[in-house]
Design a protein around this motif. Structure first.
Motif, PDB file in Angstrom:
ATOM      1  N   ASN A  14     -41.348 -23.388 -22.932  1.00  0.00           N
ATOM      2  CA  ASN A  14     -41.149 -22.591 -21.722  1.00  0.00           C
ATOM      3  C   ASN A  14     -42.404 -21.769 -21.491  1.00  0.00           C
ATOM      4  OD1 ASN A  14     -40.591 -19.594 -22.669  1.00  0.00           O
ATOM      5  ND2 ASN A  14     -39.494 -20.937 -24.102  1.00  0.00           N
ATOM      6  N   PRO A  15     -42.593 -21.251 -20.289  1.00  0.00           N
ATOM      7  CA  PRO A  15     -43.839 -20.558 -19.972  1.00  0.00           C
ATOM      8  C   PRO A  15     -43.976 -19.176 -20.607  1.00  0.00           C
ATOM      9  CG  PRO A  15     -42.686 -21.301 -17.974  1.00  0.00           C
ATOM     10  CD  PRO A  15     -41.724 -21.388 -19.113  1.00  0.00           C
ATOM     11  N   PHE A  16     -42.934 -18.675 -21.265  1.00  0.00           N
ATOM     12  CA  PHE A  16     -42.925 -17.267 -21.641  1.00  0.00           C
ATOM     13  C   PHE A  16     -42.961 -17.011 -23.142  1.00  0.00           C
ATOM     14  CE2 PHE A  16     -40.341 -18.037 -17.802  1.00  0.00           C
ATOM     15  CZ  PHE A  16     -41.198 -17.472 -16.867  1.00  0.00           C
ATOM     16  N   MET A  17     -42.532 -17.985 -23.945  1.00  0.00           N
ATOM     17  CA  MET A  17     -42.531 -17.826 -25.392  1.00  0.00           C
ATOM     18  C   MET A  17     -42.984 -19.130 -26.031  1.00  0.00           C
ATOM     19  SD  MET A  17     -39.014 -15.686 -26.165  1.00  0.00           S
ATOM     20  CE  MET A  17     -37.980 -17.139 -25.927  1.00  0.00           C
ATOM     21  N   GLU A  18     -43.655 -19.033 -27.159  1.00  0.00           N
ATOM     22  CA  GLU A  18     -44.128 -20.226 -27.847  1.00  0.00           C
ATOM     23  C   GLU A  18     -42.972 -20.960 -28.523  1.00  0.00           C
ATOM     24  OE1 GLU A  18     -47.214 -19.338 -30.570  1.00  0.00           O
ATOM     25  OE2 GLU A  18     -48.618 -18.618 -29.050  1.00  0.00           O
ATOM     26  N   GLY A  19     -43.059 -22.276 -28.538  1.00  0.00           N
ATOM     27  CA  GLY A  19     -42.084 -23.079 -29.256  1.00  0.00           C
ATOM     28  C   GLY A  19     -40.823 -23.362 -28.469  1.00  0.00           C
ATOM     29  N   PRO A  20     -39.887 -24.083 -29.084  1.00  0.00           N
ATOM     30  CA  PRO A  20     -38.624 -24.428 -28.423  1.00  0.00           C
ATOM     31  C   PRO A  20     -37.718 -23.209 -28.282  1.00  0.00           C
ATOM     32  CG  PRO A  20     -38.589 -25.128 -30.710  1.00  0.00           C
ATOM     33  CD  PRO A  20     -39.984 -24.635 -30.448  1.00  0.00           C
ATOM     34  N   ALA A  21     -36.725 -23.339 -27.397  1.00  0.00           N
ATOM     35  CA  ALA A  21     -35.802 -22.233 -27.145  1.00  0.00           C
ATOM     36  C   ALA A  21     -34.469 -22.773 -26.664  1.00  0.00           C
ATOM     37  CB  ALA A  21     -36.389 -21.276 -26.107  1.00  0.00           C
ATOM     38  N   LEU A  22     -33.456 -21.931 -26.715  1.00  0.00           N
ATOM     39  CA  LEU A  22     -32.164 -22.217 -26.098  1.00  0.00           C
ATOM     40  C   LEU A  22     -32.183 -21.557 -24.725  1.00  0.00           C
ATOM     41  CD1 LEU A  22     -29.171 -23.174 -26.143  1.00  0.00           C
ATOM     42  CD2 LEU A  22     -28.607 -20.934 -27.123  1.00  0.00           C
ATOM     43  N   LYS A  23     -32.025 -22.353 -23.688  1.00  0.00           N
ATOM     44  CA  LYS A  23     -32.058 -21.836 -22.320  1.00  0.00           C
ATOM     45  C   LYS A  23     -30.653 -21.781 -21.738  1.00  0.00           C
ATOM     46  CE  LYS A  23     -33.982 -22.825 -17.723  1.00  0.00           C
ATOM     47  NZ  LYS A  23     -34.816 -23.765 -16.907  1.00  0.00           N
ATOM     48  N   ILE A  24     -30.328 -20.641 -21.129  1.00  0.00           N
ATOM     49  CA  ILE A  24     -29.041 -20.473 -20.444  1.00  0.00           C
ATOM     50  C   ILE A  24     -29.338 -19.915 -19.057  1.00  0.00           C
ATOM     51  CG2 ILE A  24     -26.774 -19.375 -20.467  1.00  0.00           C
ATOM     52  CD1 ILE A  24     -27.028 -19.119 -23.504  1.00  0.00           C
ATOM     53  N   SER A  25     -28.841 -20.577 -18.019  1.00  0.00           N
ATOM     54  CA  SER A  25     -29.105 -20.160 -16.643  1.00  0.00           C
ATOM     55  C   SER A  25     -27.811 -19.726 -15.966  1.00  0.00           C
ATOM     56  CB  SER A  25     -29.736 -21.307 -15.841  1.00  0.00           C
ATOM     57  OG  SER A  25     -30.970 -21.701 -16.415  1.00  0.00           O
ATOM     58  N   VAL A  26     -27.881 -18.601 -15.255  1.00  0.00           N
ATOM     59  CA  VAL A  26     -26.723 -18.058 -14.521  1.00  0.00           C
ATOM     60  C   VAL A  26     -27.092 -17.964 -13.043  1.00  0.00           C
ATOM     61  CG1 VAL A  26     -25.143 -16.127 -14.268  1.00  0.00           C
ATOM     62  CG2 VAL A  26     -25.985 -16.743 -16.538  1.00  0.00           C
ATOM     63  N   PHE A  27     -26.304 -18.612 -12.199  1.00  0.00           N
ATOM     64  CA  PHE A  27     -26.544 -18.613 -10.753  1.00  0.00           C
ATOM     65  C   PHE A  27     -25.630 -17.603 -10.076  1.00  0.00           C
ATOM     66  CE2 PHE A  27     -25.331 -20.439  -6.549  1.00  0.00           C
ATOM     67  CZ  PHE A  27     -26.542 -20.231  -5.911  1.00  0.00           C
ATOM     68  N   MET A  28     -26.227 -16.768  -9.219  1.00  0.00           N
ATOM     69  CA  MET A  28     -25.472 -15.756  -8.480  1.00  0.00           C
ATOM     70  C   MET A  28     -25.405 -16.123  -7.003  1.00  0.00           C
ATOM     71  SD  MET A  28     -27.069 -12.255 -10.096  1.00  0.00           S
ATOM     72  CE  MET A  28     -28.773 -12.823 -10.023  1.00  0.00           C
ATOM     73  N   THR A  29     -24.225 -16.112  -6.426  1.00  0.00           N
ATOM     74  CA  THR A  29     -24.080 -16.263  -4.985  1.00  0.00           C
ATOM     75  C   THR A  29     -24.117 -14.877  -4.348  1.00  0.00           C
ATOM     76  OG1 THR A  29     -21.660 -16.031  -4.871  1.00  0.00           O
ATOM     77  CG2 THR A  29     -22.530 -18.212  -5.445  1.00  0.00           C
ATOM     78  N   VAL A  30     -24.084 -14.824  -3.021  1.00  0.00           N
ATOM     79  CA  VAL A  30     -24.115 -13.531  -2.331  1.00  0.00           C
ATOM     80  C   VAL A  30     -22.842 -12.729  -2.593  1.00  0.00           C
ATOM     81  CG1 VAL A  30     -25.689 -14.270  -0.524  1.00  0.00           C
ATOM     82  CG2 VAL A  30     -23.228 -14.611  -0.212  1.00  0.00           C
ATOM     83  N   PHE A  31     -21.817 -13.365  -3.149  1.00  0.00           N
ATOM     84  CA  PHE A  31     -20.559 -12.671  -3.402  1.00  0.00           C
ATOM     85  C   PHE A  31     -20.516 -12.002  -4.773  1.00  0.00           C
ATOM     86  CE2 PHE A  31     -19.594 -16.239  -0.512  1.00  0.00           C
ATOM     87  CZ  PHE A  31     -19.180 -15.513   0.591  1.00  0.00           C
ATOM     88  N   ASN A  32     -21.473 -12.300  -5.635  1.00  0.00           N
ATOM     89  CA  ASN A  32     -21.502 -11.699  -6.968  1.00  0.00           C
ATOM     90  C   ASN A  32     -22.173 -10.329  -6.960  1.00  0.00           C
ATOM     91  OD1 ASN A  32     -22.108 -14.979  -7.993  1.00  0.00           O
ATOM     92  ND2 ASN A  32     -20.354 -13.834  -8.743  1.00  0.00           N
TER      93      ASN A  32
END
Length: 223
Positions: free
Chosen positions: A89-107
């Motif tokens: 990933n662009p921010f830390m060296e090496g592999p990582a566990l990625k978790i993505s949370v999507f927000m709608t306008v209602f959240n």
């Protein structure tokens, strides 16, 4: 040990609103008042509806945080759209566990710190405004990355990503700040996404499709 803790002092109002929303709310309320004084009923009603919608968007409810050692809480309200390992990933060296949370306008769009620690860096990247639920949003959209180091020396990164409608990312923390788990640190206006990068050995506690709340839902555990 307490089961839950308050990361921030509770607000003294029944309907807390993020301060960043005040200009939008006051502008809509002012326009509504002008329409009403001019006797323009339909525009006044539409203005009133818009004002209420903006108040709802910028709501900032108090949250208690589960006091779980090594627990990583969600930085945002929304739907989990990705959970899995990434080779880099662009921010830390090496592999990582990625978790993505999507927000709608209602959240709720107020963002909270996933774990306690010290802010090692804050990196802003200008970019485009694709829909935040697309995979390419992580790399192409405007984004603000916060890199945090825990007391055990682990590094995690949480990235505020602008969406199709969002045009303003707000971040209140800076390099060197010490932060608490669940503490408010910013928000994104009008629909967006948060990507969280954990050490490769972290254990996920959610799966794609789960609904989460900022500060209260556990995304994973640091081993």
């Amino acid at each position: 040990m307490e089961e839950f803790v308050w990361p921030d002092p509770p607000e003294q109002t029944a309907f807390p609103v993020a301060k960043a929303g005040y200009p939008f709310i006051f502008s809509a309320a002012f326009a509504t008042a002008v329409f009403a004084l001019l006797g323009l009923v339909v525009p006044a009603l539409l203005g009133l509806f818009a004002t209420l919608c903006i108040c709802c968007f910028f709501r900032d409810p108090d949250r208690v945080v589960p006091n779980v050692e090594g627990g990583v809480v969600s930085p945002a309200d929304g739907k989990v759209i990705f959970v899995g390992p990434v080779a880099e990933n662009p921010f830390m060296e090496g592999p990582a566990l990625k978790i993505s949370v999507f927000m709608t306008v209602f959240n709720v769009h107020v963002n909270r710190v996933p774990v306690e620690g010290r802010i090692a860096d804050v990196v802003y990247h200008p970019g485009k405004f694709f829909s935040a639920n697309l995979d390419k949003a992580s790399d192409d959209n405007e984004r603000n990355a916060v890199i945090l180091e825990t007391s055990r020396g682990e590094r995690i990164c949480f990235v505020q990503i602008a969406g199709l409608i969002a045009r303003r990312i707000i971040c209140h923390v800076k390099q060197g700040d010490t932060v608490r788990k669940g503490q408010r640190f910013g928000l994104i206006c009008f629909g967006s996404r948060l990507d969280v990068y954990l050490p490769a050995g972290a254990v996920p506690r959610v799966q794609a499709g789960d609904k989460v709340q900022a500060g209260t839902s556990l995304l994973g555990s640091l081993i």
